[in-house]
Design a protein around this motif. Structure first.
Motif, PDB file in Angstrom:
ATOM      1  N   ASN A  10       0.661  -1.311  -0.182  1.00 37.75           N
ATOM      2  CA  ASN A  10       0.147   0.172  -0.117  1.00 37.75           C
ATOM      3  C   ASN A  10       0.841   1.240   0.056  1.00 37.75           C
ATOM      4  O   ASN A  10       2.326   1.258   0.402  1.00 37.75           O
ATOM      5  CB  ASN A  10      -1.117   0.001   1.152  1.00 37.75           C
TER       6      ASN A  10
ATOM      7  N   GLY B  86       1.011   3.706   1.987  1.00 34.99           N
ATOM      8  CA  GLY B  86       1.444   4.081   3.293  1.00 34.99           C
ATOM      9  C   GLY B  86       2.884   3.402   3.651  1.00 34.99           C
ATOM     10  O   GLY B  86       3.765   4.266   4.042  1.00 34.99           O
TER      11      GLY B  86
ATOM     12  N   ASP C 218      -3.547   4.742   8.350  1.00 33.46           N
ATOM     13  CA  ASP C 218      -4.138   4.039   7.342  1.00 33.46           C
ATOM     14  C   ASP C 218      -5.674   3.841   7.541  1.00 33.46           C
ATOM     15  O   ASP C 218      -6.517   3.944   6.688  1.00 33.46           O
ATOM     16  CB  ASP C 218      -3.548   2.516   7.253  1.00 33.46           C
TER      17      ASP C 218
END
Length: 67
Positions: free
Chosen positions: A2, A4, A31
């Motif tokens: 992801n 993040g 997140d």
């Protein structure tokens, strides 16, 4: 992977993420903002800004940027 985690790597924080439970929990909360109802996202981000250390503002700023 992801976005993040990619940003955490980009900021050189991956070791801290892997080895510091408090920091990885904060990242998880950042997140998790995407799961809040839209009307609560700004409130959630405001709360997280109160608990993030000043040296990690770069990370919270990334999550606070509009996409």
């Amino acid at each position: 992977m992801n976005e993040g985690i990619l940003k955490i790597q980009d900021l050189g924080l991956i070791n801290r993420y892997k080895n510091n439970d408090e920091f990885s929990h904060l990242c998880g909360m950042l997140d998790g903002l995407e799961f809040l109802p839209l009307e609560h996202v700004f409130e959630g981000m405001a709360y997280l800004r109160t608990i993030v250390s000043h040296e990690r503002e770069d990370l919270s700023n990334y999550f606070d940027e509009p996409t």
